[in-house]
Design a protein around this motif. Structure first.
Motif, PDB file in Angstrom:
ATOM      1  N   ASP A  95       0.832  -1.209   0.000  1.00 24.51           N
ATOM      2  CA  ASP A  95       0.000   0.000   0.000  1.00 24.51           C
ATOM      3  C   ASP A  95       0.864   1.257   0.000  1.00 24.51           C
ATOM      4  O   ASP A  95       2.015   1.244   0.437  1.00 24.51           O
ATOM      5  N   GLU A  96       0.322   2.348  -0.513  1.00 26.30           N
ATOM      6  CA  GLU A  96       0.993   3.655  -0.470  1.00 26.30           C
ATOM      7  C   GLU A  96       0.147   4.645   0.327  1.00 26.30           C
ATOM      8  O   GLU A  96      -0.897   5.056  -0.156  1.00 26.30           O
ATOM      9  N   PRO A  97       0.567   5.032   1.527  1.00 29.17           N
ATOM     10  CA  PRO A  97       1.739   4.510   2.242  1.00 29.17           C
ATOM     11  C   PRO A  97       1.465   3.116   2.810  1.00 29.17           C
ATOM     12  O   PRO A  97       0.305   2.708   2.913  1.00 29.17           O
ATOM     13  N   PRO A  98       2.521   2.388   3.187  1.00 29.01           N
ATOM     14  CA  PRO A  98       2.330   1.047   3.745  1.00 29.01           C
ATOM     15  C   PRO A  98       1.434   1.072   4.984  1.00 29.01           C
ATOM     16  O   PRO A  98       1.541   1.983   5.808  1.00 29.01           O
ATOM     17  N   GLN A  99       0.554   0.081   5.087  1.00 26.98           N
ATOM     18  CA  GLN A  99      -0.380   0.006   6.212  1.00 26.98           C
ATOM     19  C   GLN A  99       0.011  -1.081   7.208  1.00 26.98           C
ATOM     20  O   GLN A  99      -0.784  -1.494   8.038  1.00 26.98           O
ATOM     21  N   TYR A 100       1.262  -1.541   7.111  1.00 23.46           N
ATOM     22  CA  TYR A 100       1.691  -2.676   7.924  1.00 23.46           C
ATOM     23  C   TYR A 100       1.743  -2.332   9.414  1.00 23.46           C
ATOM     24  O   TYR A 100       2.190  -1.257   9.807  1.00 23.46           O
ATOM     25  N   SER A 176       5.178  -1.288  19.131  1.00 28.91           N
ATOM     26  CA  SER A 176       4.526  -1.672  17.875  1.00 28.91           C
ATOM     27  C   SER A 176       4.940  -0.719  16.753  1.00 28.91           C
ATOM     28  O   SER A 176       5.190  -1.141  15.617  1.00 28.91           O
ATOM     29  N   HIS A 177       5.021   0.566  17.084  1.00 27.22           N
ATOM     30  CA  HIS A 177       5.473   1.557  16.103  1.00 27.22           C
ATOM     31  C   HIS A 177       6.925   1.288  15.729  1.00 27.22           C
ATOM     32  O   HIS A 177       7.311   1.383  14.559  1.00 27.22           O
ATOM     33  N   LEU A 178       7.752   0.947  16.709  1.00 30.15           N
ATOM     34  CA  LEU A 178       9.167   0.673  16.458  1.00 30.15           C
ATOM     35  C   LEU A 178       9.325  -0.540  15.544  1.00 30.15           C
ATOM     36  O   LEU A 178      10.131  -0.529  14.607  1.00 30.15           O
ATOM     37  N   ILE A 179       8.542  -1.588  15.797  1.00 29.89           N
ATOM     38  CA  ILE A 179       8.606  -2.778  14.946  1.00 29.89           C
ATOM     39  C   ILE A 179       8.219  -2.432  13.513  1.00 29.89           C
ATOM     40  O   ILE A 179       8.880  -2.859  12.553  1.00 29.89           O
ATOM     41  N   SER A 180       7.154  -1.657  13.352  1.00 31.92           N
ATOM     42  CA  SER A 180       6.727  -1.265  12.007  1.00 31.92           C
ATOM     43  C   SER A 180       7.836  -0.512  11.288  1.00 31.92           C
ATOM     44  O   SER A 180       8.093  -0.734  10.092  1.00 31.92           O
ATOM     45  N   THR A 181       8.516   0.379  12.004  1.00 29.14           N
ATOM     46  CA  THR A 181       9.628   1.131  11.422  1.00 29.14           C
ATOM     47  C   THR A 181      10.749   0.196  10.984  1.00 29.14           C
ATOM     48  O   THR A 181      11.295   0.322   9.877  1.00 29.14           O
ATOM     49  N   ARG A 188      12.822  -1.832   2.677  1.00 24.33           N
ATOM     50  CA  ARG A 188      13.425  -0.867   1.742  1.00 24.33           C
ATOM     51  C   ARG A 188      14.852  -1.287   1.383  1.00 24.33           C
ATOM     52  O   ARG A 188      15.281  -1.161   0.237  1.00 24.33           O
ATOM     53  N   PHE A 189      15.591  -1.811   2.364  1.00 24.90           N
ATOM     54  CA  PHE A 189      16.966  -2.256   2.120  1.00 24.90           C
ATOM     55  C   PHE A 189      17.014  -3.325   1.036  1.00 24.90           C
ATOM     56  O   PHE A 189      17.800  -3.245   0.092  1.00 24.90           O
ATOM     57  N   TRP A 190      16.139  -4.337   1.158  1.00 20.86           N
ATOM     58  CA  TRP A 190      16.178  -5.435   0.192  1.00 20.86           C
ATOM     59  C   TRP A 190      15.643  -5.008  -1.168  1.00 20.86           C
ATOM     60  O   TRP A 190      16.127  -5.463  -2.202  1.00 20.86           O
TER      61      TRP A 190
END
Length: 244
Positions: A95-100, A176-181, A188-190
């Motif tokens: 999704d843009e932005p990601p909803q994960y 939870s926010h930290l995990i999402s980040t 993005r790295f991969w």
């Protein structure tokens, strides 16, 4: 692999509870991951450097042994829920932005609700271990910090990990926010290393194509055999129903 619209459908709350209940039932080995750990494992598989065959990641979910399937229908139902959960993660990231967001749960500690994130971190790091050699490029990049953070969240009591967590900003104390980040940065790295790497098998117009494995479909491991004659063999139910 079949392209059924049903495979795009995110799990409902009732289906998540259904899957979670099965993962904690007497029908599975005691080493089976709980739903939060499964969510972490599947997240690492989706964002990781290369595709992992379902035959491998499903075995990781069970740990040691296999479920005692009561019927072929039950096996196909649970397998479908797991695959749809994988596809849902892929679509949330696309999704843009990601909803994960990680699938965690709340537990009461000293009369106060506390979000439990250790199982999710365990599952994600299991996914890294599952393909450890392919993840090695992280070691020479700044992105390694995000793996270090997830390890710290898994075992916060270790002195080094406690030191890492003590330097977090107020915003990142929401775990939870930290995990999402962490997930988005690792993803993005991969993608930057492999710009052509699909988030999931690709369908029309760049839309992630969910995986749905039919018994007569070609096996996703790439052997050229039908699923039922290849990786699907280990998923076959035991003879006769099992009473519980």
């Amino acid at each position: 692999m079949s392209r059924h619209p049903e495979s795009y459908k995110p799990l409902s709350e009732a289906e998540i509870y259904d899957l979670a209940a099965f993962l904690e039932s007497p029908l599975v080995p005691p080493t089976t991951m709980h739903i939060s750990a499964v969510n972490g494992l599947l997240t690492s598989i989706i964002i990781g450097p290369r595709a992992i065959p379902p035959s491998l990641w499903m075995d990781y979910i069970w740990g040691q042994g296999q479920p005692r399937w009561q019927s072929q229908q039950q096996m196909e139902h649970i397998t479908s829920l797991l695959v749809r959960h994988l596809n849902t993660i892929a679509m949330l990231l696309a999704d843009e932005p990601p909803q994960y967001a990680p699938l965690t749960y709340t537990h009461e500690v000293d009369g106060k609700p506390k979000v439990i994130i250790t199982e999710w971190c365990f599952g994600f790091l299991c996914g890294v271990k599952l393909d450890n050699a392919a993840w090695l490029p992280l070691a020479d990049s700044p992105t390694q910090t995000f793996i270090a953070l997830l390890r710290a969240l898994l075992e916060p009591e270790l002195p080094l990990h406690a030191q890492i967590l003590s330097h977090l900003s107020e915003e990142n104390r929401n775990h939870s926010h930290l995990i999402s980040t962490c997930v988005l940065e690792l993803h993005r790295f991969w993608l930057n290393r492999s710009p052509t790497k699909p988030l999931a098998p690709i369908g029309g117009a760049g839309t992630p194509l969910p995986i749905k494995i039919g018994r007569n479909d070609l096996c996703p491991c790439g052997s050229g055999e039908k699923y039922k004659h290849c990786c699907g063999k280990s998923a076959a139910p035991a003879a006769g129903p099992v009473s519980v």
